[in-house]
Scaffold this active site. Structure first.
Site: not given
Length: 347
Positions: A160, A229, A325
């Site tokens: 990520r 998410s 995130e």
């Protein structure tokens, strides 16, 4: 170049936060990019589809919303090679590839957002990451006003993360990406939910299975505003996993290396008793604890307050920090904090 002033972004973020930017620019060519004002001393934010963005304040910074589209396909004996404009929709690209007999991206179907956002976040799901197939990124450098082709190594992909969130942050923007899809394809099925599929499964069957699994647990943003998410799955040491296994049966985890294990953030949130929790018009989704929902047209600060509460509860119970995130943007631009307690809630 098309531009607007006092522009509402409510329809340009999947949390449906009502925020207004003083100026927004829609560059669609190299000439447009060259015509952008010097923003080196002014807060700005590069906005794609807004599916991974939380606008915290009622006022947003200056917005650059690129409009670079198009898909070009070439091939050789071993692979399909695609050049894809940054403003194309990622999900539409995946379905296009599978429908055209170019497999590889099917595990990444239904991930919201634009193609240009995919390498920034190095999107991933069900055992596959963008980095597995991204050959290069074409990048516009604000300083030199030139295009640069960055190969995979220069992109510095990790979990990520990428150079676009680190050394290259706000120093330019992505115009297009090049994908390399090998013609010799083997399904990636080493993930719960896919591991029961037969070895001779087609990419279309994998894609349909992933879509069904995602739709079963992830709410549609147009119905329940959310950004998917909210937190990353935390990476911990094997010793931390062993401690958890001593207290809980069937702790879900995914081995990353001999030194790192990935835990399921949704499981940690659920074990902290927060699944279905609500406050001030926002809440944790009833079916997927990793998703925060804006139920009642709440403000960005109310969503942030819920995220801080979730992070604090998980940290207290498991001594594990869930890192966000979602990108959090104030009037002063994006604020990057792993611990949300460091992100001031004062007006």
């Amino acid at each position: 170049m098309k531009s607007r002033k006092a522009y509402s972004l409510q329809d340009n973020n999947s949390f449906f936060i009502d925020t207004v930017c003083s100026e927004i620019y829609f560059p669609a060519s190299l000439d447009d990019l060259s015509a952008l004002p010097d923003l080196s001393t002014r807060p700005f934010y590069i906005l794609g589809d807004g599916s991974n963005t939380l606008f915290i304040d009622e006022q947003a910074p200056i917005i650059i919303k690129p409009n670079f589209t198009g898909i070009t396909v070439t091939e050789n004996d071993s692979a399909f090679i695609l050049e894809v404009g940054a403003s194309e929709n990622w999900h539409d690209l995946v379905t296009y590839c599978v429908d055209q007999g170019m497999p590889g991206l099917e595990n990444l179907v239904l991930i919201p957002g634009s193609v240009g956002a995919a390498p920034v976040q190095n999107i991933g799901a069900y055992g596959v990451e963008l980095a597995d197939y991204c050959q290069s990124v074409t990048w516009y450098d604000f300083n030199t006003q030139r295009l640069v082709v960055l190969d995979k190594q220069a992109c510095q992909f990790s979990y990520r993360d990428s150079a676009f969130k680190q050394a290259l942050y706000n120093k330019g923007l992505i115009i297009s990406i090049k994908l390399y899809l090998p013609k010799y394809w083997q399904a990636t099925l080493n993930y719960q939910g896919l591991d029961t599929l037969p070895e001779n499964v087609t990419s279309k069957q994998v894609m349909d299975t992933v879509i069904a699994m995602r739709q079963a647990k992830l709410p549609e943003p147009k119905v329940l505003p959310n950004a998917g998410s909210f937190f990353k799955n935390p990476l911990v040491s094997p010793s931390v996993l062993q401690q958890l296994q001593g207290q809980y049966n069937n702790v879900p985890y995914y081995q990353q290396s001999s030194a790192q294990v990935k835990l399921a953030a949704a499981w940690l949130i659920e074990q902290a008793g927060l699944k279905g929790y609500r406050q001030s018009g926002v809440g944790v989704h009833d079916n997927q604890a990793l998703v925060l929902i804006n139920y009642q047209q709440a403000t960005g600060r109310q969503v942030l307050a819920l995220a801080k509460h979730v992070q604090a509860c998980v940290k207290e119970k498991f001594n594990t920090l869930l890192q966000p995130e979602v990108k959090m943007v104030t009037v002063q631009g994006e604020k990057i904090f792993d611990d949300l307690d460091d992100l001031c809630l004062k007006q």
